[in-house]
Design a protein around this motif. Sequence first.
Motif, PDB file in Angstrom:
ATOM      1  N   ILE A  48      25.410  82.116  51.017  1.00 35.27           N
ATOM      2  CA  ILE A  48      26.389  81.047  51.182  1.00 35.27           C
ATOM      3  C   ILE A  48      26.815  80.629  49.784  1.00 35.27           C
ATOM      4  O   ILE A  48      25.969  80.352  48.937  1.00 35.27           O
ATOM      5  CB  ILE A  48      25.795  79.829  51.917  1.00 35.27           C
ATOM      6  N   LEU A  95      30.627  81.916  53.822  1.00 37.22           N
ATOM      7  CA  LEU A  95      29.513  82.714  54.330  1.00 37.22           C
ATOM      8  C   LEU A  95      29.749  84.198  54.046  1.00 37.22           C
ATOM      9  O   LEU A  95      30.825  84.720  54.330  1.00 37.22           O
ATOM     10  CB  LEU A  95      29.377  82.530  55.844  1.00 37.22           C
ATOM     11  N   PRO A 122      27.242  77.719  58.716  1.00 34.86           N
ATOM     12  CA  PRO A 122      26.525  78.791  59.414  1.00 34.86           C
ATOM     13  C   PRO A 122      26.047  78.285  60.776  1.00 34.86           C
ATOM     14  O   PRO A 122      25.937  77.085  61.019  1.00 34.86           O
ATOM     15  CB  PRO A 122      25.353  79.095  58.480  1.00 34.86           C
ATOM     16  N   GLU A 181      23.245  78.040  62.075  1.00 34.81           N
ATOM     17  CA  GLU A 181      22.045  77.188  62.014  1.00 34.81           C
ATOM     18  C   GLU A 181      22.388  75.722  61.788  1.00 34.81           C
ATOM     19  O   GLU A 181      21.577  74.834  62.053  1.00 34.81           O
ATOM     20  CB  GLU A 181      21.104  77.662  60.894  1.00 34.81           C
ATOM     21  N   ALA A 182      23.586  75.445  61.274  1.00 31.35           N
ATOM     22  CA  ALA A 182      23.985  74.059  60.981  1.00 31.35           C
ATOM     23  C   ALA A 182      25.243  73.650  61.738  1.00 31.35           C
ATOM     24  O   ALA A 182      25.726  72.530  61.572  1.00 31.35           O
ATOM     25  CB  ALA A 182      24.215  73.908  59.475  1.00 31.35           C
ATOM     26  N   ASN A 221      21.073  73.100  52.968  1.00 31.45           N
ATOM     27  CA  ASN A 221      19.881  73.875  52.609  1.00 31.45           C
ATOM     28  C   ASN A 221      18.719  73.576  53.556  1.00 31.45           C
ATOM     29  O   ASN A 221      17.937  74.469  53.884  1.00 31.45           O
ATOM     30  CB  ASN A 221      19.496  73.611  51.159  1.00 31.45           C
ATOM     31  N   HIS A 266      18.884  73.044  56.663  1.00 27.36           N
ATOM     32  CA  HIS A 266      19.122  73.815  57.887  1.00 27.36           C
ATOM     33  C   HIS A 266      18.874  75.304  57.678  1.00 27.36           C
ATOM     34  O   HIS A 266      18.517  76.000  58.625  1.00 27.36           O
ATOM     35  CB  HIS A 266      20.576  73.657  58.358  1.00 27.36           C
ATOM     36  N   CYS A 267      19.100  75.794  56.472  1.00 26.97           N
ATOM     37  CA  CYS A 267      19.164  77.241  56.221  1.00 26.97           C
ATOM     38  C   CYS A 267      18.101  77.752  55.260  1.00 26.97           C
ATOM     39  O   CYS A 267      18.187  78.903  54.824  1.00 26.97           O
ATOM     40  CB  CYS A 267      20.541  77.586  55.644  1.00 26.97           C
ATOM     41  N   SER A 268      17.147  76.946  54.919  1.00 29.73           N
ATOM     42  CA  SER A 268      16.149  77.324  53.925  1.00 29.73           C
ATOM     43  C   SER A 268      15.491  78.654  54.283  1.00 29.73           C
ATOM     44  O   SER A 268      14.987  78.850  55.385  1.00 29.73           O
ATOM     45  CB  SER A 268      15.093  76.227  53.817  1.00 29.73           C
ATOM     46  N   LEU A 270      16.872  81.459  54.883  1.00 27.76           N
ATOM     47  CA  LEU A 270      17.722  82.366  55.640  1.00 27.76           C
ATOM     48  C   LEU A 270      18.912  82.866  54.833  1.00 27.76           C
ATOM     49  O   LEU A 270      19.462  83.920  55.127  1.00 27.76           O
ATOM     50  CB  LEU A 270      18.234  81.674  56.909  1.00 27.76           C
ATOM     51  N   TYR A 271      19.318  82.066  53.853  1.00 30.30           N
ATOM     52  CA  TYR A 271      20.479  82.370  53.020  1.00 30.30           C
ATOM     53  C   TYR A 271      20.152  82.053  51.568  1.00 30.30           C
ATOM     54  O   TYR A 271      19.408  81.129  51.281  1.00 30.30           O
ATOM     55  CB  TYR A 271      21.684  81.498  53.410  1.00 30.30           C
TER      56      TYR A 271
END
Length: 100
Positions: free
Chosen positions: A4, A17, A30, A32-33, A87, A89-91, A93-94
Motif C-alpha cells: 500500500i 493498493l 483494502p 481488511e479496512a 496499519n 487493520h493491515c499489519s 498483510l501489506y
Amino acid sequence: MKKIEISLEYGCFPVWLYDDAGSLADTTLPSEASDDIELLGLFNDIQARFEATFINNSQEFTDKGFASKEEERSFYKDLDVAVEKLNSHCSGLYEIVKLY
C-alpha cells in the motif's frame, strides 16, 4: 507481499493498493479496512484538504500550498493518524509506504 502506498495526487484517493506482482490494483481502502467508515472519512477529508491547496479552473492549475504552517502541520498529523489506523487493520498483510 502486497503493498500500500500513501500518495497525495490531485483527483486520486490517497491509498494506492498494489498486488503481489507490483501492479497497481486500485486506489481504495483494502478489504481488511473497507468496512471502517471512520477511516474512509479520514482519508476522504485528507484528500479534500489536499485538493484545496490547489487552484484548478479553466485558466490555471497551480499548487498554492497551505494557508499557514499550522494548517500544514495539522494536515500531516491527521494523515499520520489515518495511516496508523490503516496499519492497525493491515499489519503484516501489506507493506505500507508513505510517499509524503
